[in-house]
Write an enzyme that holds these catalytic residues in place. Sequence first.
Site, short mmCIF file in Angstrom:
data_model
loop_
_atom_site.label_atom_id
_atom_site.label_comp_id
_atom_site.label_asym_id
_atom_site.label_seq_id
_atom_site.Cartn_x
_atom_site.Cartn_y
_atom_site.Cartn_z
N CYS A 197 -55.00 23.01 94.43
CA CYS A 197 -53.93 24.56 94.40
C CYS A 197 -53.78 24.95 95.80
O CYS A 197 -52.81 26.37 96.71
CB CYS A 197 -54.57 25.54 93.34
SG CYS A 197 -55.92 25.74 93.66
N HIS A 247 -53.41 32.40 95.58
CA HIS A 247 -54.19 31.82 97.16
C HIS A 247 -53.28 32.18 98.17
O HIS A 247 -51.82 32.48 97.80
CB HIS A 247 -54.20 30.23 96.64
CG HIS A 247 -55.40 29.99 95.78
ND1 HIS A 247 -56.07 30.88 94.81
CD2 HIS A 247 -55.64 28.95 95.43
CE1 HIS A 247 -56.61 30.23 94.41
NE2 HIS A 247 -56.63 29.13 94.51
#
Length: 350
Positions: free
Chosen positions: A131, A255
């Site tokens: 990710c 993120h």
Amino acid sequence: MMKRPSLAVVGATGAVGTVMLEILSSRPDVWGEIRLIASARSAGKKLLCRGDELTVVALSSQAFDGIDVAMFDVPDEVSAEWAPIAAARGAVVVDNSGAFRMDVDVPLVVPEVNPLDAQKRPRGIISNPNCTTLSMIVALGALHREFDLRELVVSSYQAASGAGQAGIDILREQIEAVAGTDVGTTSGDLRTKVKNLGPFPAPLALNVVPWAGSLKEDGYSSEELKVRNESRKILGLPNLKVAATCVRVPVITTHSLAVHAVFAKEPSRKAAQDILSSAAGVKLVDDPENYQFPTPADAVGTDPTWVGRVRKSIDNPMALDLFVCGDNLRKGAALNTAQIAELLAIEFTK
């Protein structure tokens, strides 16, 4: 009318699996049967997908019979055991774990960057990147096509959900523990107040933790090495220089990364902005004069990689600096897996 391919979602009851079902309900309807697979303890549960109530079946060899494409959203050890079994039963596996990412016979695919790699899968398995890598690689892939990437220096700011549901739960617990209290003014008082660290090596609430993943060689974390190794493989740049420092921040989901990218061809800020503004899977928000730039709060729950703070490096005319944000549960996991599966669906309907 040509029969549409069948799809299995393995790990349908997990955090990423839940997002996957939401994504399948909003993406183009390219599938025939959709079969939900999970552990034996989840068998019999009923979940909604595309408006239909589907019953979860237990993970077994027979569960893959008649399946054309199987998306795996399960821990590494489960994928390592069951993905080859699914492939042997005739399914093409799209795996979201880290079990096969660096296997030379398993392509690591981002549809906006290297879609043709999905056609070369000798083991019948395609891997989905980490990710953190996915949060930046769509933007970097677009810039690489124009300017020829040579070097990356990356600092990540990773959400608690990157550590799974346990990370989310612990951050919420820690926030409740410190809310309304005077902590963080004296060394050690935050650690005294926060009793449960959960999956993190230090308190995350009111703090940042310069660590994500497990310890690897020379003091690097597994997350930092994933950024390096996966970027090289996706972009087809085995000698790409990458320096990464991964940091956990008190954000639930999304993120972010600060990226310093060095190219073989000299970029301009305007050219980079033009490329990013038209790149598939990228949303450019870059108006610093009016304080317009992406934050995790903007990107959460959305599909694109958000990019802003695009600058030509002051000290290196061949470099750009930028800031990117990406929802680590959507594009960082479920969405990219679904996009790869859709590439396969096109193959099956040709």
